[in-house]
Scaffold this motif. Sequence first.
Motif, PDB file in Angstrom:
ATOM      1  N   GLU A  18       0.839  -1.200   0.000  1.00 14.09           N
ATOM      2  CA  GLU A  18       0.000   0.000   0.000  1.00 14.09           C
ATOM      3  C   GLU A  18       0.879   1.257   0.000  1.00 14.09           C
ATOM      4  N   CYS A  19       1.947   1.230   0.776  1.00 12.74           N
ATOM      5  CA  CYS A  19       2.884   2.357   0.816  1.00 12.74           C
ATOM      6  C   CYS A  19       3.513   2.581  -0.561  1.00 12.74           C
ATOM      7  N   VAL A  20       3.921   1.514  -1.219  1.00 12.83           N
ATOM      8  CA  VAL A  20       4.533   1.611  -2.549  1.00 12.83           C
ATOM      9  C   VAL A  20       3.532   2.178  -3.553  1.00 12.83           C
ATOM     10  N   ARG A  21       2.291   1.688  -3.511  1.00 15.50           N
ATOM     11  CA  ARG A  21       1.257   2.224  -4.420  1.00 15.50           C
ATOM     12  C   ARG A  21       1.083   3.731  -4.211  1.00 15.50           C
ATOM     13  N   GLU A  22       1.061   4.146  -2.949  1.00 18.98           N
ATOM     14  CA  GLU A  22       0.883   5.561  -2.627  1.00 18.98           C
ATOM     15  C   GLU A  22       2.077   6.385  -3.122  1.00 18.98           C
ATOM     16  N   LEU A  23       3.284   5.896  -2.892  1.00 18.27           N
ATOM     17  CA  LEU A  23       4.476   6.604  -3.363  1.00 18.27           C
ATOM     18  C   LEU A  23       4.476   6.726  -4.885  1.00 18.27           C
ATOM     19  N   LYS A  24       4.150   5.637  -5.569  1.00 19.94           N
ATOM     20  CA  LYS A  24       4.110   5.665  -7.031  1.00 19.94           C
ATOM     21  C   LYS A  24       3.036   6.615  -7.539  1.00 19.94           C
ATOM     22  N   SER A  25       1.931   6.682  -6.848  1.00 23.19           N
ATOM     23  CA  SER A  25       0.856   7.588  -7.281  1.00 23.19           C
ATOM     24  C   SER A  25       1.282   9.051  -7.171  1.00 23.19           C
ATOM     25  N   HIS A  26       2.292   9.320  -6.339  1.00 24.85           N
ATOM     26  CA  HIS A  26       2.831  10.664  -6.194  1.00 24.85           C
ATOM     27  C   HIS A  26       4.150  10.837  -6.968  1.00 24.85           C
ATOM     28  N   GLN A  27       4.408   9.910  -7.892  1.00 25.12           N
ATOM     29  CA  GLN A  27       5.605   9.928  -8.741  1.00 25.12           C
ATOM     30  C   GLN A  27       6.915   9.991  -7.932  1.00 25.12           C
ATOM     31  N   ILE A  28       6.945   9.308  -6.784  1.00 27.47           N
ATOM     32  CA  ILE A  28       8.172   9.216  -5.988  1.00 27.47           C
ATOM     33  C   ILE A  28       8.941   8.001  -6.515  1.00 27.47           C
ATOM     34  N   ASP A  29      10.180   8.234  -6.976  1.00 26.21           N
ATOM     35  CA  ASP A  29      10.965   7.123  -7.516  1.00 26.21           C
ATOM     36  C   ASP A  29      11.550   6.280  -6.376  1.00 26.21           C
ATOM     37  N   PHE A  30      12.039   5.103  -6.723  1.00 21.42           N
ATOM     38  CA  PHE A  30      12.543   4.133  -5.758  1.00 21.42           C
ATOM     39  C   PHE A  30      13.648   4.726  -4.878  1.00 21.42           C
ATOM     40  N   TYR A  31      14.621   5.390  -5.477  1.00 21.36           N
ATOM     41  CA  TYR A  31      15.760   5.887  -4.712  1.00 21.36           C
ATOM     42  C   TYR A  31      15.356   7.005  -3.751  1.00 21.36           C
ATOM     43  N   THR A  32      14.451   7.854  -4.171  1.00 19.54           N
ATOM     44  CA  THR A  32      13.934   8.893  -3.274  1.00 19.54           C
ATOM     45  C   THR A  32      13.166   8.247  -2.130  1.00 19.54           C
ATOM     46  N   ALA A  33      12.364   7.238  -2.446  1.00 18.98           N
ATOM     47  CA  ALA A  33      11.606   6.524  -1.414  1.00 18.98           C
ATOM     48  C   ALA A  33      12.546   5.886  -0.394  1.00 18.98           C
ATOM     49  N   MET A  34      13.655   5.314  -0.867  1.00 24.27           N
ATOM     50  CA  MET A  34      14.598   4.681   0.048  1.00 24.27           C
ATOM     51  C   MET A  34      15.262   5.715   0.958  1.00 24.27           C
ATOM     52  N   ILE A  35      15.563   6.882   0.413  1.00 27.77           N
ATOM     53  CA  ILE A  35      16.146   7.956   1.235  1.00 27.77           C
ATOM     54  C   ILE A  35      15.139   8.382   2.296  1.00 27.77           C
ATOM     55  N   LEU A  36      13.897   8.575   1.882  1.00 25.27           N
ATOM     56  CA  LEU A  36      12.850   8.958   2.829  1.00 25.27           C
ATOM     57  C   LEU A  36      12.664   7.885   3.899  1.00 25.27           C
ATOM     58  N   PHE A  37      12.627   6.642   3.462  1.00 27.84           N
ATOM     59  CA  PHE A  37      12.438   5.518   4.385  1.00 27.84           C
ATOM     60  C   PHE A  37      13.572   5.480   5.415  1.00 27.84           C
ATOM     61  N   GLU A  38      14.805   5.630   4.922  1.00 24.93           N
ATOM     62  CA  GLU A  38      15.964   5.585   5.819  1.00 24.93           C
ATOM     63  C   GLU A  38      15.907   6.715   6.850  1.00 24.93           C
ATOM     64  N   GLU A  39      15.576   7.920   6.417  1.00 23.17           N
ATOM     65  CA  GLU A  39      15.515   9.050   7.335  1.00 23.17           C
ATOM     66  C   GLU A  39      14.410   8.876   8.380  1.00 23.17           C
ATOM     67  N   VAL A  40      13.252   8.432   7.944  1.00 26.20           N
ATOM     68  CA  VAL A  40      12.159   8.201   8.886  1.00 26.20           C
ATOM     69  C   VAL A  40      12.535   7.081   9.847  1.00 26.20           C
ATOM     70  N   TRP A  41      13.154   6.031   9.322  1.00 29.07           N
ATOM     71  CA  TRP A  41      13.561   4.883  10.145  1.00 29.07           C
ATOM     72  C   TRP A  41      14.513   5.337  11.266  1.00 29.07           C
ATOM     73  N   LYS A  42      15.507   6.156  10.893  1.00 35.92           N
ATOM     74  CA  LYS A  42      16.500   6.613  11.877  1.00 35.92           C
ATOM     75  C   LYS A  42      15.890   7.519  12.937  1.00 35.92           C
ATOM     76  N   ASN A  43      14.867   8.264  12.574  1.00 36.33           N
ATOM     77  CA  ASN A  43      14.318   9.268  13.472  1.00 36.33           C
ATOM     78  C   ASN A  43      13.046   8.841  14.208  1.00 36.33           C
ATOM     79  N   GLU A  44      12.493   7.715  13.842  1.00 33.00           N
ATOM     80  CA  GLU A  44      11.243   7.259  14.448  1.00 33.00           C
ATOM     81  C   GLU A  44      11.530   6.432  15.703  1.00 33.00           C
ATOM     82  N   GLU A  45      10.860   6.752  16.777  1.00 32.62           N
ATOM     83  CA  GLU A  45      10.990   5.991  18.031  1.00 32.62           C
ATOM     84  C   GLU A  45       9.915   4.915  18.095  1.00 32.62           C
ATOM     85  N   VAL A  46      10.264   3.786  18.697  1.00 31.71           N
ATOM     86  CA  VAL A  46       9.295   2.686  18.837  1.00 31.71           C
ATOM     87  C   VAL A  46       8.616   2.789  20.173  1.00 31.71           C
TER      88      VAL A  46
END
Length: 120
Positions: free
Chosen positions: A92-120
């Motif tokens: 679902e996340c991938v579908r949403e990113l693609k619908s906003h024309q976010i390419d794979f490499y940009t998505a990975m950068i975003l994912f990495e930044e959110v991952w590093k900064n998100e607390e569990v």
Amino acid sequence: MLRKVDKHSGVPAYVQIVNMIKSEIILGNIQQGSQLPTVRELQAIFDVNINTVLKALEKLKAEGFIEAEQGIGYFVKKDIDVDKKIIEIIKECVRELKSHQIDFYTAMILFEEVWKNEEV
């Protein structure tokens, strides 16, 4: 699906091989205890030098994903069980990113930044 490495991707071939084999294990296409194709078969599948295959297999072995049996081959040692719900969330996340024309490499950068900064 195991396939030829992309020699123009900028990602080292052995890393691509490691990632492809890990993906097959995570997706359940290669089960725990299953024997991997022979080194020569993997060389043909990935279309790389045999030393590249051996480097990838050694990395997978060091990470505990596979084990080698002398004279027999390599076997999947670790099974990674990913809940089907998680796969659906990712889809679902991938579908949403693609619908906003976010390419794979940009998505990975975003994912990495959110991952590093998100607390569990």
